[in-house]
Design a protein around this motif. Structure first.
Motif, mmCIF file in Angstrom:
data_model
loop_
_atom_site.group_PDB
_atom_site.id
_atom_site.type_symbol
_atom_site.label_atom_id
_atom_site.label_comp_id
_atom_site.label_asym_id
_atom_site.label_seq_id
_atom_site.Cartn_x
_atom_site.Cartn_y
_atom_site.Cartn_z
ATOM 1 N N ALA A 103 6.052 9.742 20.575
ATOM 2 C CA ALA A 103 6.554 8.362 21.101
ATOM 3 C C ALA A 103 5.533 7.707 21.568
ATOM 4 O O ALA A 103 4.469 8.169 22.182
ATOM 5 C CB ALA A 103 7.383 9.241 22.176
ATOM 6 N N GLY A 104 5.668 6.408 21.395
ATOM 7 C CA GLY A 104 4.760 5.362 21.851
ATOM 8 C C GLY A 104 3.755 5.025 20.513
ATOM 9 O O GLY A 104 3.302 3.841 20.755
ATOM 10 N N ALA A 105 3.578 5.580 19.445
ATOM 11 C CA ALA A 105 3.003 5.444 18.241
ATOM 12 C C ALA A 105 3.859 4.815 17.388
ATOM 13 O O ALA A 105 5.064 5.471 16.914
ATOM 14 C CB ALA A 105 2.455 6.585 17.656
ATOM 15 N N ALA A 106 3.657 3.673 16.780
ATOM 16 C CA ALA A 106 4.544 2.918 15.729
ATOM 17 C C ALA A 106 4.555 3.621 14.366
ATOM 18 O O ALA A 106 3.118 3.823 14.014
ATOM 19 C CB ALA A 106 4.169 1.457 15.734
ATOM 20 N N PRO A 107 5.516 4.004 14.055
ATOM 21 C CA PRO A 107 5.398 4.619 12.426
ATOM 22 C C PRO A 107 5.266 3.284 11.282
ATOM 23 O O PRO A 107 5.616 2.164 11.659
ATOM 24 C CB PRO A 107 7.108 4.793 12.362
ATOM 25 N N ILE A 108 4.369 3.854 10.555
ATOM 26 C CA ILE A 108 3.956 2.554 9.513
ATOM 27 C C ILE A 108 3.794 3.400 7.985
ATOM 28 O O ILE A 108 2.995 4.499 8.072
ATOM 29 C CB ILE A 108 2.912 1.992 9.831
ATOM 30 N N VAL A 109 4.002 2.753 6.966
ATOM 31 C CA VAL A 109 3.584 3.501 5.765
ATOM 32 C C VAL A 109 3.027 2.184 4.881
ATOM 33 O O VAL A 109 3.632 1.033 4.760
ATOM 34 C CB VAL A 109 4.692 4.086 4.875
ATOM 35 N N GLN A 110 2.027 2.290 4.304
ATOM 36 C CA GLN A 110 1.266 1.281 3.376
ATOM 37 C C GLN A 110 1.373 1.893 2.054
ATOM 38 O O GLN A 110 0.836 3.076 1.847
ATOM 39 C CB GLN A 110 0.118 0.811 3.946
ATOM 40 N N VAL A 111 1.694 0.968 0.936
ATOM 41 C CA VAL A 111 1.685 1.493 -0.387
ATOM 42 C C VAL A 111 0.820 0.456 -1.349
ATOM 43 O O VAL A 111 0.952 -0.557 -1.094
ATOM 44 C CB VAL A 111 3.172 1.605 -0.956
ATOM 45 N N THR A 112 -0.050 1.218 -2.070
ATOM 46 C CA THR A 112 -0.728 0.322 -2.977
ATOM 47 C C THR A 112 -0.729 0.805 -4.425
ATOM 48 O O THR A 112 -1.202 1.988 -4.714
ATOM 49 C CB THR A 112 -2.338 0.323 -2.507
ATOM 50 N N LEU A 113 -0.297 -0.111 -5.367
ATOM 51 C CA LEU A 113 -0.068 0.300 -6.690
ATOM 52 C C LEU A 113 -1.634 0.269 -7.369
ATOM 53 O O LEU A 113 -2.427 -0.006 -7.096
ATOM 54 C CB LEU A 113 0.969 -0.692 -7.392
ATOM 55 N N GLY A 114 -1.280 1.341 -8.406
ATOM 56 C CA GLY A 114 -2.487 1.400 -9.091
ATOM 57 C C GLY A 114 -2.961 0.375 -9.894
ATOM 58 O O GLY A 114 -2.156 -0.842 -10.114
ATOM 59 N N GLU A 115 -3.974 0.345 -10.877
ATOM 60 C CA GLU A 115 -4.277 -0.960 -11.922
ATOM 61 C C GLU A 115 -3.227 -0.755 -12.949
ATOM 62 O O GLU A 115 -3.098 -2.151 -13.459
ATOM 63 C CB GLU A 115 -5.853 -0.829 -12.514
ATOM 64 N N LYS A 116 -2.660 -0.130 -13.229
ATOM 65 C CA LYS A 116 -1.645 -0.324 -14.261
ATOM 66 C C LYS A 116 -0.398 -1.026 -13.739
ATOM 67 O O LYS A 116 0.485 -1.335 -14.505
ATOM 68 C CB LYS A 116 -1.131 1.006 -14.843
ATOM 69 N N GLY A 117 -0.279 -1.272 -12.404
ATOM 70 C CA GLY A 117 0.978 -1.938 -12.009
ATOM 71 C C GLY A 117 2.114 -0.937 -11.813
ATOM 72 O O GLY A 117 2.000 0.022 -11.922
ATOM 73 N N GLY A 118 3.254 -1.631 -11.672
ATOM 74 C CA GLY A 118 4.571 -1.122 -11.756
ATOM 75 C C GLY A 118 5.388 -1.792 -10.396
ATOM 76 O O GLY A 118 4.823 -2.782 -10.084
ATOM 77 N N THR A 119 6.301 -0.865 -10.072
ATOM 78 C CA THR A 119 7.092 -1.441 -8.867
ATOM 79 C C THR A 119 7.115 -0.290 -7.973
ATOM 80 O O THR A 119 7.529 0.828 -8.186
ATOM 81 C CB THR A 119 8.415 -1.887 -9.455
ATOM 82 N N ALA A 120 7.155 -0.485 -6.801
ATOM 83 C CA ALA A 120 7.356 0.185 -5.671
ATOM 84 C C ALA A 120 7.854 -0.249 -4.407
ATOM 85 O O ALA A 120 7.566 -1.332 -4.080
ATOM 86 C CB ALA A 120 5.894 1.251 -5.268
ATOM 87 N N SER A 121 8.781 0.658 -4.017
ATOM 88 C CA SER A 121 9.566 0.026 -2.685
ATOM 89 C C SER A 121 9.304 1.268 -1.462
ATOM 90 O O SER A 121 9.512 2.356 -2.051
ATOM 91 C CB SER A 121 11.004 -0.386 -2.730
ATOM 92 N N CYS A 122 9.024 0.842 -0.336
ATOM 93 C CA CYS A 122 8.872 1.680 0.699
ATOM 94 C C CYS A 122 10.289 1.506 1.610
ATOM 95 O O CYS A 122 10.615 0.559 1.674
ATOM 96 C CB CYS A 122 7.855 1.861 1.438
ATOM 97 N N THR A 123 10.658 2.430 2.301
ATOM 98 C CA THR A 123 11.675 2.396 3.005
ATOM 99 C C THR A 123 11.255 3.465 4.340
ATOM 100 O O THR A 123 10.478 4.410 4.155
ATOM 101 C CB THR A 123 12.904 3.204 2.853
ATOM 102 N N LEU A 124 11.648 2.963 5.558
ATOM 103 C CA LEU A 124 11.402 3.866 6.719
ATOM 104 C C LEU A 124 12.512 4.059 7.515
ATOM 105 O O LEU A 124 13.422 3.181 7.926
ATOM 106 C CB LEU A 124 10.282 2.927 7.737
ATOM 107 N N ALA A 125 12.777 5.351 8.092
ATOM 108 C CA ALA A 125 13.892 5.752 9.030
ATOM 109 C C ALA A 125 13.526 6.688 10.011
ATOM 110 O O ALA A 125 12.629 7.371 9.751
ATOM 111 C CB ALA A 125 14.845 6.415 7.929
ATOM 112 N N VAL A 126 13.843 6.066 11.407
ATOM 113 C CA VAL A 126 13.626 6.867 12.336
ATOM 114 C C VAL A 126 14.871 7.603 12.823
ATOM 115 O O VAL A 126 15.962 6.785 12.912
ATOM 116 C CB VAL A 126 13.086 5.891 13.761
ATOM 117 N N HIS A 127 14.779 8.695 13.018
ATOM 118 C CA HIS A 127 15.856 9.550 13.446
ATOM 119 C C HIS A 127 17.321 9.414 12.334
ATOM 120 O O HIS A 127 18.499 9.238 12.896
ATOM 121 C CB HIS A 127 16.364 9.404 14.820
ATOM 122 N N GLY A 128 16.928 9.034 11.192
ATOM 123 C CA GLY A 128 17.972 9.059 10.031
ATOM 124 C C GLY A 128 18.300 7.481 10.018
ATOM 125 O O GLY A 128 19.087 7.215 9.277
#
Length: 169
Positions: free
Chosen positions: A115-140
């Motif tokens: 508690a008190g720490a902000a949740p965070i996720v960072q995503v970096t694609l590789g050199e071949k690229g592509g598509t990526a999406s991140c989602t974040l849920a707290v207590h569902g």
């Protein structure tokens, strides 16, 4: 006839405390005792009030501080898409990021973020690229979704720091 007058100088009068060898009157002694008693009573009352207020503050703050340190929010990070990615996210440690490299998608992780720490996720694609999406849920409960595409595309999902009350669910 000559008369000589002698002037008498008035004798100095000493106060009851100043006279050597004389006793202090009972009235003066009583007044001094009352004054000293009043000062001591005020000092004790001030100290007792300070301790009472301080103990209430400490008692009120300690459980919150302790629960804030020990409470955690269940956070689910999810990365969907195609390609390989590097993922950095806030884990159980709270301060330092956990990192996983060259992850084949999809990827999902649930951690207890303090508690008190902000949740965070960072995503970096590789050199071949592509598509990526991140989602974040707290207590569902869904908080954020973001998408990255292309070679070395980046995206970040973050949320506000959950409070100790949220972490105790």
């Amino acid at each position: 006839m000559s008369t000589t007058e002698q002037l008498e100088e008035p004798a100095e009068q000493e106060g009851p405390e100043e006279a050597e060898g004389t006793e202090v009157s009972p009235v003066a002694r009583r007044r001094r005792g009352i004054a000293i008693g009043a000062v001591l009573l005020l000092a004790c009352g001030a100290f007792a009030t300070y301790r009472l207020v301080d103990s209430r503050d400490t008692a009120a703050a300690s459980p919150q501080d302790a629960s804030a340190r020990t409470a955690a929010a269940d956070v689910t990070y999810e990365v969907l898409g195609k390609g390989t990615v590097d993922i950095s996210y806030r884990g159980s440690g709270g301060e330092e990021a956990d990192v996983v490299a060259n992850v084949a998608l999809p990827w999902k992780k649930t951690v207890s973020v303090p508690a008190g720490a902000a949740p965070i996720v960072q995503v970096t694609l590789g050199e071949k690229g592509g598509t990526a999406s991140c989602t974040l849920a707290v207590h569902g409960r869904h908080v954020q979704r973001a998408t990255a595409s292309g070679a070395f595309g980046r995206t970040t999902c973050g949320g506000g720091a959950p409070s100790a009350g949220e972490g105790a669910r």
